[in-house]
Enzyme design. Structure first.
Site, short mmCIF file in Angstrom:
data_model
loop_
_atom_site.label_atom_id
_atom_site.label_comp_id
_atom_site.label_asym_id
_atom_site.label_seq_id
_atom_site.Cartn_x
_atom_site.Cartn_y
_atom_site.Cartn_z
N ASN A 397 0.82 -1.20 0.00
CA ASN A 397 0.00 0.00 0.00
C ASN A 397 0.86 1.26 0.00
O ASN A 397 0.53 2.26 -0.63
CB ASN A 397 -0.93 0.00 1.22
CG ASN A 397 -1.87 1.18 1.21
OD1 ASN A 397 -2.80 1.25 0.40
ND2 ASN A 397 -1.65 2.12 2.11
N ARG A 400 1.98 2.08 -3.48
CA ARG A 400 0.91 2.58 -4.33
C ARG A 400 0.52 4.01 -4.01
O ARG A 400 0.03 4.74 -4.88
CB ARG A 400 -0.34 1.69 -4.21
CG ARG A 400 -0.19 0.31 -4.80
CD ARG A 400 -1.56 -0.35 -4.95
NE ARG A 400 -2.27 -0.40 -3.68
CZ ARG A 400 -2.23 -1.43 -2.85
NH1 ARG A 400 -1.49 -2.48 -3.14
NH2 ARG A 400 -2.92 -1.41 -1.73
N HIS A 407 3.18 5.97 -9.95
CA HIS A 407 2.48 4.69 -9.85
C HIS A 407 1.47 4.53 -10.97
O HIS A 407 1.30 3.42 -11.51
CB HIS A 407 1.78 4.57 -8.50
CG HIS A 407 0.94 3.33 -8.39
ND1 HIS A 407 -0.41 3.35 -8.60
CD2 HIS A 407 1.27 2.05 -8.11
CE1 HIS A 407 -0.89 2.13 -8.44
NE2 HIS A 407 0.10 1.32 -8.14
N HIS A 442 15.37 4.22 -10.17
CA HIS A 442 15.81 4.89 -8.94
C HIS A 442 17.32 4.83 -8.78
O HIS A 442 17.96 5.83 -8.41
CB HIS A 442 15.12 4.26 -7.72
CG HIS A 442 13.75 4.79 -7.46
ND1 HIS A 442 12.64 4.35 -8.14
CD2 HIS A 442 13.29 5.74 -6.60
CE1 HIS A 442 11.57 4.98 -7.71
NE2 HIS A 442 11.93 5.84 -6.77
#
Length: 530
Positions: A397, A400, A407, A442
């Protein structure tokens, strides 16, 4: 006739039975036990009324949610894109799921950012004021300590001026990057339009592919060449790498959303290419998902724009203050000591607090202030750039909700397209692909900004982030899981700040006589002892 004594005994027995009989609910008892028995009845009645009130509120909230979702769905259906069908979305799906991507396509609606909604609550606004006051007290206390110890205020901006050095070079480099993104993808789409003769269309397709290859080369090579050749400092490199990744993602989204309809139109008739103004607007609006039209706000609140830019600038200054006061004194001379597990653990523990401060400042400065400022200037209606990630009880979660803008792109073009390519059965493989793409990008950003390869972020994503995503899933609920999530987040930020700072200063204290490939990819902090 019944004897009088027997009548008296019968009446006394009836009286005792009447006293022993439980009274009806709400009926006061006679005698001295009235107050004793009335207390529990009143408590039970109060609890019953509280339960009734809760049930009524839940029913009213559910009905209100259904009405609002129905109205939202009807508004979406009444807002079609130009000459494009609107995806069919069941009315009840809007309140069953709060995922950024509804159905197969991202749906944009007018809504505020979550922090702006929370700021309307006086209690939360007070907490924000307390946080700002705490930051001010921290800065003032540090300056007072310097004044007492050194006899003068240590108002040094060396770190700020160093980080943003050669910024004009980065801005000049951005111009050809933007012009390439502005002209090439749109022109390639125009070359692929139908109907055309077979030979002319094939030539147009080939020319469009060549233009896109040149566009990818410009965005991929030019910023790297400038950063290395001019030895740009970290903040100036941030400008280049963020714009490089943003323009590549926007170019892909534009082509992904428009090319299928252009190439595979029914009946062999091409679909009209979107207007150039819609593509130009998309390049500046704060989203990575292309649509021809977006919901717009009626006007621009310039005071809101100025406020967000001022807050973003304040976050940058405070981040430099944290690095200069909490990180530089600790890690600048760390390479003078032999590498040991004890020193590593202590440095990680010391870096947890500045690390989490940096995380919160980056979130507030970029995902809230910067994106909301541009959204307001462009009257972009959908401000859901993040969700309540701080309430997450699972890392799935958290991933997201932390950055909804990125996302949405990963979900639409990596996860969903991966499911389509794999036949819709390999959800685990598609999710792993999302993690792999996110981890590589990243790590590339960190490598570009810092000027060396040290795969801390890559390992944290793949070795720890991936398993945590599958183990700490959405079925993990409760306050304990939220505490665990924050604890791991603190430790992760401490590891990143500690290891990257050690490697940064090790490469300054132990430079190599000549630059080699292995020198760039081998950690210097493991062997540098001055």
């Amino acid at each position: 006739m019944e004897p009088r004594a027997a009548q008296v005994r019968r009446r006394e027995k009836q009286g005792r039975q009447q006293e022993d009989r439980p009274s009806r609910e709400g009926e006061p008892r006679s005698g001295g036990n009235t107050e004793v028995h009335r207390g529990p009845d009143l408590v039970q009645w109060t609890q019953h009324m509280q339960a009734v009130k809760t049930q009524l509120l839940e029913q009213a909230q559910g009905q209100l949610m259904q009405l609002l979702d129905q109205a939202m769905w009807e508004a979406i259906q009444a807002y079609p894109a130009q000459d494009r069908p609107v995806p069919s979305i069941p009315p009840d799906s809007l309140h069953k799921t709060r995922e950024p991507s509804l159905g197969k396509r991202k749906v944009f609606i007018i809504r505020k950012s979550l922090l702006d909604e929370l700021m309307e609550v006086p209690h939360f606004r007070t907490i924000y004021h307390m946080f700002v006051a705490g930051l001010c007290v921290f800065i003032v206390s540090t300056l007072v300590i310097d004044l007492i110890d050194e006899g003068r205020l240590m108002m040094e901006f060396d770190l700020l001026t160093f980080s943003f050095g050669q910024l004009p070079v980065a801005l000049v480099t951005w111009v050809p990057m933007f012009l390439s993104t502005l002209l090439v993808p749109y022109q390639a789409l125009r070359l692929w339009e139908r109907p055309q003769s077979g030979g002319a269309w094939a030539l147009g397709v080939g020319l469009g592919c060549l233009l896109l290859a040149a566009h990818a080369a410009v965005l991929g090579i030019l910023p790297v060449h400038v950063a290395v050749d001019y030895q740009l400092p970290p903040a100036s490199r941030c400008v280049l790498v963020f714009e490089q990744v943003r323009l590549l993602m926007k170019s892909y989204s534009f082509l992904r959303e428009t090319v299928p309809g252009t190439l595979w139109a029914r009946g062999g008739e091409g679909i009209r290419a979107p207007s150039f103004s819609s593509y130009l607007y998309f390049l500046f609006c704060p989203t990575l998902i292309y649509r021809e039209t977006y919901p717009r706000t009626p006007n621009v609140r310039w005071n809101y724009v100025a406020k967000n830019f001022a807050q973003a600038l304040g976050c940058v200054l405070y981040a430099c203050f944290i690095l200069g006061r909490l990180c530089v004194p600790v890690f600048a001379n760390m390479s003078q000591e032999p590498f040991s597990t004890r020193a590593l653990v202590l440095s990680i523990m010391h870096a947890t607090l500045p690390g989490i401060f940096m995380l919160l400042l980056i979130f507030f400065a970029f995902l809230h202030c910067w994106l909301n400022a541009f959204a307001e200037m462009l009257r972009f209606g959908d401000r859901m750039f993040y969700r309540d990630w701080w309430n997450s009880t699972s890392f799935s979660n958290y991933y997201r909700t932390w950055n909804v803008v990125v996302h949405d792109w990963l979900y639409s073009y990596v996860y969903q397209d991966g499911l389509w390519l794999l036949g819709g059965r390999a959800r685990g493989a598609a999710m792993l692909g999302v993690f792999l793409v996110s981890a590589v990008v990243h790590e590339y950003i960190f490598c570009f900004v810092l000027g060396f390869f040290y795969p801390v972020m890559l390992l944290l994503f793949l070795v720890f982030g991936g398993p945590l995503n599958f183990t700490m899933h959405d079925r993990r609920t409760g306050p304990a899981w939220n505490v665990l999530m924050w604890t791991l987040l603190f430790l992760g930020q401490g590891i990143q700040v500690s290891l990257y700072c050690q490697e940064w200063y090790a490469r300054r204290h132990c430079p190599q006589p000549q630059t080699t490939f292995w020198g760039l990819v081998t950690p210097r902090s493991w062997s540098c002892h001055t």
